[in-house]
Design a protein around this motif. Structure first.
Motif, PDB file in Angstrom:
ATOM      1  N   GLU A  83       0.832  -1.204   0.000  1.00 25.99           N
ATOM      2  CA  GLU A  83       0.000   0.000   0.000  1.00 25.99           C
ATOM      3  C   GLU A  83       0.867   1.254   0.000  1.00 25.99           C
ATOM      4  O   GLU A  83       0.398   2.348  -0.330  1.00 25.99           O
ATOM      5  N   ILE A 175     -14.389   0.070   7.943  1.00 27.14           N
ATOM      6  CA  ILE A 175     -14.582  -0.577   9.249  1.00 27.14           C
ATOM      7  C   ILE A 175     -15.936  -0.176   9.837  1.00 27.14           C
ATOM      8  O   ILE A 175     -16.650  -1.014  10.395  1.00 27.14           O
ATOM      9  N   ARG A 179     -18.955  -2.649  10.820  1.00 22.98           N
ATOM     10  CA  ARG A 179     -19.509  -2.712  12.184  1.00 22.98           C
ATOM     11  C   ARG A 179     -21.033  -2.632  12.171  1.00 22.98           C
ATOM     12  O   ARG A 179     -21.692  -3.159  13.062  1.00 22.98           O
TER      13      ARG A 179
ATOM     14  N   PHE B  41       3.045  -3.202  10.141  1.00 29.18           N
ATOM     15  CA  PHE B  41       3.052  -2.124  11.141  1.00 29.18           C
ATOM     16  C   PHE B  41       2.103  -0.988  10.776  1.00 29.18           C
ATOM     17  O   PHE B  41       1.496  -0.374  11.652  1.00 29.18           O
ATOM     18  N   HIS B  42       1.939  -0.717   9.473  1.00 29.33           N
ATOM     19  CA  HIS B  42       0.993   0.335   9.057  1.00 29.33           C
ATOM     20  C   HIS B  42      -0.421   0.001   9.537  1.00 29.33           C
ATOM     21  O   HIS B  42      -1.154   0.864  10.015  1.00 29.33           O
ATOM     22  N   GLN B  46      -2.963   1.780  12.245  1.00 32.61           N
ATOM     23  CA  GLN B  46      -4.333   2.205  11.930  1.00 32.61           C
ATOM     24  C   GLN B  46      -5.322   1.742  13.002  1.00 32.61           C
ATOM     25  O   GLN B  46      -6.197   2.504  13.414  1.00 32.61           O
ATOM     26  N   ARG B  50      -7.608   3.924  16.086  1.00 33.58           N
ATOM     27  CA  ARG B  50      -9.052   3.769  16.327  1.00 33.58           C
ATOM     28  C   ARG B  50      -9.340   3.201  17.710  1.00 33.58           C
ATOM     29  O   ARG B  50     -10.499   2.995  18.062  1.00 33.58           O
ATOM     30  N   ALA B  52      -8.966   0.207  18.415  1.00 34.12           N
ATOM     31  CA  ALA B  52      -9.658  -1.056  18.132  1.00 34.12           C
ATOM     32  C   ALA B  52      -8.824  -2.227  18.643  1.00 34.12           C
ATOM     33  O   ALA B  52      -7.615  -2.098  18.853  1.00 34.12           O
ATOM     34  N   HIS B  56     -10.189 -11.547  16.160  1.00 33.59           N
ATOM     35  CA  HIS B  56      -9.969 -12.994  16.310  1.00 33.59           C
ATOM     36  C   HIS B  56      -8.477 -13.319  16.274  1.00 33.59           C
ATOM     37  O   HIS B  56      -7.974 -13.839  15.277  1.00 33.59           O
ATOM     38  N   PRO B  57      -7.783 -13.064  17.381  1.00 30.21           N
ATOM     39  CA  PRO B  57      -6.342 -13.354  17.389  1.00 30.21           C
ATOM     40  C   PRO B  57      -6.035 -14.829  17.129  1.00 30.21           C
ATOM     41  O   PRO B  57      -4.974 -15.157  16.596  1.00 30.21           O
ATOM     42  N   SER B 150      -4.581  -1.182   4.577  1.00 34.73           N
ATOM     43  CA  SER B 150      -5.904  -0.776   5.078  1.00 34.73           C
ATOM     44  C   SER B 150      -6.813  -1.986   5.224  1.00 34.73           C
ATOM     45  O   SER B 150      -7.603  -2.079   6.171  1.00 34.73           O
ATOM     46  N   GLU B 151      -6.696  -2.923   4.281  1.00 36.83           N
ATOM     47  CA  GLU B 151      -7.492  -4.147   4.382  1.00 36.83           C
ATOM     48  C   GLU B 151      -6.976  -5.042   5.506  1.00 36.83           C
ATOM     49  O   GLU B 151      -7.760  -5.716   6.177  1.00 36.83           O
ATOM     50  N   ALA B 153      -5.793  -3.916   8.277  1.00 39.98           N
ATOM     51  CA  ALA B 153      -6.398  -3.299   9.463  1.00 39.98           C
ATOM     52  C   ALA B 153      -7.862  -3.712   9.596  1.00 39.98           C
ATOM     53  O   ALA B 153      -8.342  -4.020  10.693  1.00 39.98           O
ATOM     54  N   HIS B 154      -8.559  -3.746   8.473  1.00 35.42           N
ATOM     55  CA  HIS B 154      -9.978  -4.122   8.476  1.00 35.42           C
ATOM     56  C   HIS B 154     -10.155  -5.562   8.945  1.00 35.42           C
ATOM     57  O   HIS B 154     -11.052  -5.866   9.745  1.00 35.42           O
ATOM     58  N   ALA B 157      -9.538  -5.899  12.642  1.00 42.06           N
ATOM     59  CA  ALA B 157     -10.623  -5.343  13.459  1.00 42.06           C
ATOM     60  C   ALA B 157     -11.928  -6.125  13.359  1.00 42.06           C
ATOM     61  O   ALA B 157     -12.741  -6.085  14.287  1.00 42.06           O
ATOM     62  N   THR B 158     -12.141  -6.843  12.236  1.00 49.63           N
ATOM     63  CA  THR B 158     -13.470  -7.442  12.009  1.00 49.63           C
ATOM     64  C   THR B 158     -13.456  -8.918  11.608  1.00 49.63           C
ATOM     65  O   THR B 158     -14.509  -9.556  11.604  1.00 49.63           O
TER      66      THR B 158
END
Lengths: 207, 472
Positions: A83, A175, A179, B41-42, B46, B50, B52, B56-57, B150-151, B153-154, B157-158
């Protein structure tokens, strides 16, 4: 993410095909935090004459100062998923890339960072790359809602995925969108644990 | 609810993971495995911004590979930026309770080698990683693809990802491959025919008798290079070869659960009447040992051929691109590929660093001496141990090549292993882009045995002439 509706700015004509992400930002510059800015490393080796090549030196021409649009040939952003390639473009000031085709991962990364990957026909890119108004550094207009590019008297239509267009126009955050689906996710997960019990790692306890 | 009608393998996995309806521009997919390396790391920054947490680790795995040095890992002179990136991965995985196969771990290696070894890659999973060669895991019948920060990070988080459904492409390779012809040659031949963007917007299913005959290592090599043809991902329907390879691996289902899983996995095939958006058929017998000559993986030719002549190419744009590639590579039009002299070799990367790859290279090098320097970086600590048990390390070292630790190494010029400007490297990697192996470097990609042949002759060489049976 900042919404994108339209922009008016000079556009840099980069007459190269298959510009890969290793060119967009060479790997050796990717160890730094984003806060340090990546714009100075954009197309570094093709701007600074690495191996005698300055095919991207056009980025530094004064007539294109402040350009927020880049026009290139096919398969722009092919290669790695970094990215940082998009960070370099964004930090340089670009908000729209116009090309006949894009590397799949690159295009997705662009949208996540508020950059428009505007897909145009090959012949239209060639017309833009030779457009006198564009080459003189006059502003081109990118209208996302209408999906058109205006350069002098030339009007060129572009394609963009409908979902990406909505995200860019509205400045939606992925995100937050997800959510809002938490009930569906929980229902899916409960069902999936029953239907695919083998899918969880069998041994994932701390060492 | 699964849609009615015949479905491809790609459709079946998609349908199993779709959380949102099928009428939306993008579908929200569940992610079964999320793999992280130091470049993450980016994404962690992110999610920290947030405030956040990682959803699910237990489905997330870290591994140090991209930036890690392959030699002198404990050196106090290690680049502080690299040291910092490795430390960040340690800190981020620890903070969020994510299992990491770090530098000191006996299971460390290149993510796309070490993760399958552990049985974490399974048929029918959706897998993502911040690395384009995640398609490697498709060899097991997983729907595996690379994503950006970014994905990442998504997904952290989800545990989900928004995706537009790709078009479906089937590539059939039928018939037997000739002696010395490998999965790498299949991949390069295919890319040279369809172009570096030929599979753009598509998920590829590889099929046909030549694909079925490949080992799991060969299948991983082939799926790995799907991205070089522009594909979003590539996969192969699982079969007995897959199941046998997975059985007993540490994180794979065990005992009765494995047997139950195999029953499910047997259904992971395209229905006989399923429609693909595009089909390509190649005869295995047409494929020869292949090398790249230019600056894109599509610039590939069988070793017996010559460098193209741009003056003989009618399409002006293509002619110009060939001219530029030849200028960068320092080659003359029409020179024979076997006349291209090399300065060094590299055997490694997520494409070709598994035990089978090292054996193939060692078979050529055994009893011979390399006349150029080279580096061998096994794909994981496990591969390294196995190779040493088999004595392969001694063959490489006796030939004059250096035998190092596991990491992405010379595939990408970010970890200290680089090709100097103007130097020409015969490499088992996946990308021959300008400067990929270091500023001004010139890369020729090929199979491990072809790299070994180049090492002992000093130029690109048809390895078939060096096979033990060739001297009989």
């Amino acid at each position: 993410m900042k919404p994108f509706t339209s922009l008016s700015s000079p556009a840099v004509p980069l007459s190269l095909a298959n510009v890969d992400t290793d060119q967009l930002i060479p790997a050796r510059f990717m160890k730094r935090p984003r806060s340090e800015g990546y714009g100075g490393f954009l197309l570094h080796d093709l701007r600074r004459g690495g191996a005698g090549d300055t095919s991207a030196a056009v980025l530094d021409e004064p007539r294109f100062a402040g350009a927020a649009c880049l026009v290139a040939r096919r398969n722009f952003g092919c290669g790695s998923s970094r990215e940082a390639a998009v960070y370099a473009l964004a930090d340089f000031g670009f908000r729209c890339i116009v090309a006949p085709s894009f590397g799949d991962i690159f295009a997705s990364n662009a949208v996540k960072n508020g950059l428009v990957p505007a897909r145009v026909a090959e012949e239209d890119v060639e017309r833009l790359l030779q457009n006198e108004s564009l080459l003189a550094g006059h502003p081109v207009v990118i209208d996302l809602a209408e999906q058109v590019i205006r350069a002098g008297n030339e009007v060129v239509a572009f394609d963009i995925d409908i979902g990406w267009k909505a995200r860019l126009l509205n400045g939606w955050d992925d995100i937050e969108l997800t959510r809002a689906k938490c009930r569906e996710i929980d229902a899916f997960r409960a069902r999936d644990l029953i239907e695919r019990p083998w899918a969880a790692p069998s041994n994932n306890r701390p060492d | 609810m699964k849609p009615a009608g015949p479905r491809t393998l790609i459709d079946k996995i998609w349908d199993t993971h779709a959380i949102t309806g099928h009428d939306e521009a993008e579908t929200l997919l569940w992610v079964d495995r999320h793999l992280l390396h130091e470049g993450s790391f980016h994404a962690f920054n992110q999610i920290a911004a947030r405030e956040a947490t990682v959803a699910h680790p237990e489905l997330t795995f870290g591994i140090a590979d991209h930036y890690v040095p392959t030699r002198d890992r404990e050196s106090p002179d290690l680049d502080p930026q690299i040291r910092g990136m490795i430390r960040q991965l340690d800190d981020n995985t620890q903070r969020h309770g994510i299992r990491q196969f770090g530098l000191g771990d006996a299971r460390q290696g290149i993510v796309h080698v070490a993760i399958p070894e552990q049985g974490l890659t399974l048929p029918g999973l959706v897998m993502v990683c911040g690395d384009s060669h995640t398609s490697t895991h498709g060899a097991f019948g997983a729907y595996a693809f690379g994503i950006g920060a970014s994905e990442v990070a998504h997904v952290l988080a989800t545990q989900t990802i928004w995706q537009k459904k790709p078009r479906r492409m089937r590539i059939r390779v039928d018939g037997e491959l000739g002696p010395g012809v490998t999965a790498k040659d299949i991949a390069l031949t295919l890319i040279s025919r369809i172009g570096a963007d030929g599979a753009q917007g598509h998920a590829i299913e590889y099929a046909g008798s030549a694909i079925r005959a490949l080992s799991m290592e060969g299948r991983m090599t082939l799926c790995n290079m799907s991205i070089e043809g522009g594909g979003r991902l590539g996969l192969i329907a699982p079969d007995e070869t897959t199941f046998a390879w997975l059985e007993g691996r540490p994180f794979a289902p065990q005992g009765a659960q494995f047997a139950a899983a195999v029953e499910d996995w047997r259904g992971l095939v395209s229905d006989s009447d399923a429609a693909f958006d595009r089909e390509i058929v190649i005869a295995g017998a047409e494929i020869a040992p292949t090398v790249t000559w230019g600056t894109s993986p599509e610039h590939a030719l069988p070793i017996g051929e010559a460098v193209p002549d741009p003056d003989a190419i009618a399409d002006a744009d293509r002619a110009a691109s060939v001219r530029e590639a030849l200028a960068y590579m320092g080659l003359q039009p029409k020179m024979k590929l076997t006349e291209i002299r090399i300065d060094q070799v590299f055997i490694g990367s997520c494409t070709n660093s598994r035990i089978e790859d090292l054996r193939a290279a060692a078979r050529i090098l055994d009893g011979r001496r390399a006349i150029v320097p080279g580096l061998v970086s096994p794909g994981s600590a496990n591969v390294k141990r196995q190779a040493e048990q088999e004595g392969l390390d001694r063959i490489f070292q006796a030939a004059g090549l250096s035998w190092e630790d596991s990491g992405c190494s010379m595939c990408v010029g970010m970890n200290g292993d680089i090709v100097p400007p103007g130097h020409r490297c015969a490499s088992t990697t996946n990308r021959n882009f300008r400067g990929r192996q270091g500023p001004g470097s010139r890369t020729h990609i090929m199979s491990p045995a072809m790299v070994a042949a180049a090492a002992v002759t000093g130029h690109l060489t048809d390895m078939r002439a060096l096979l033990p049976e060739a001297s009989r």
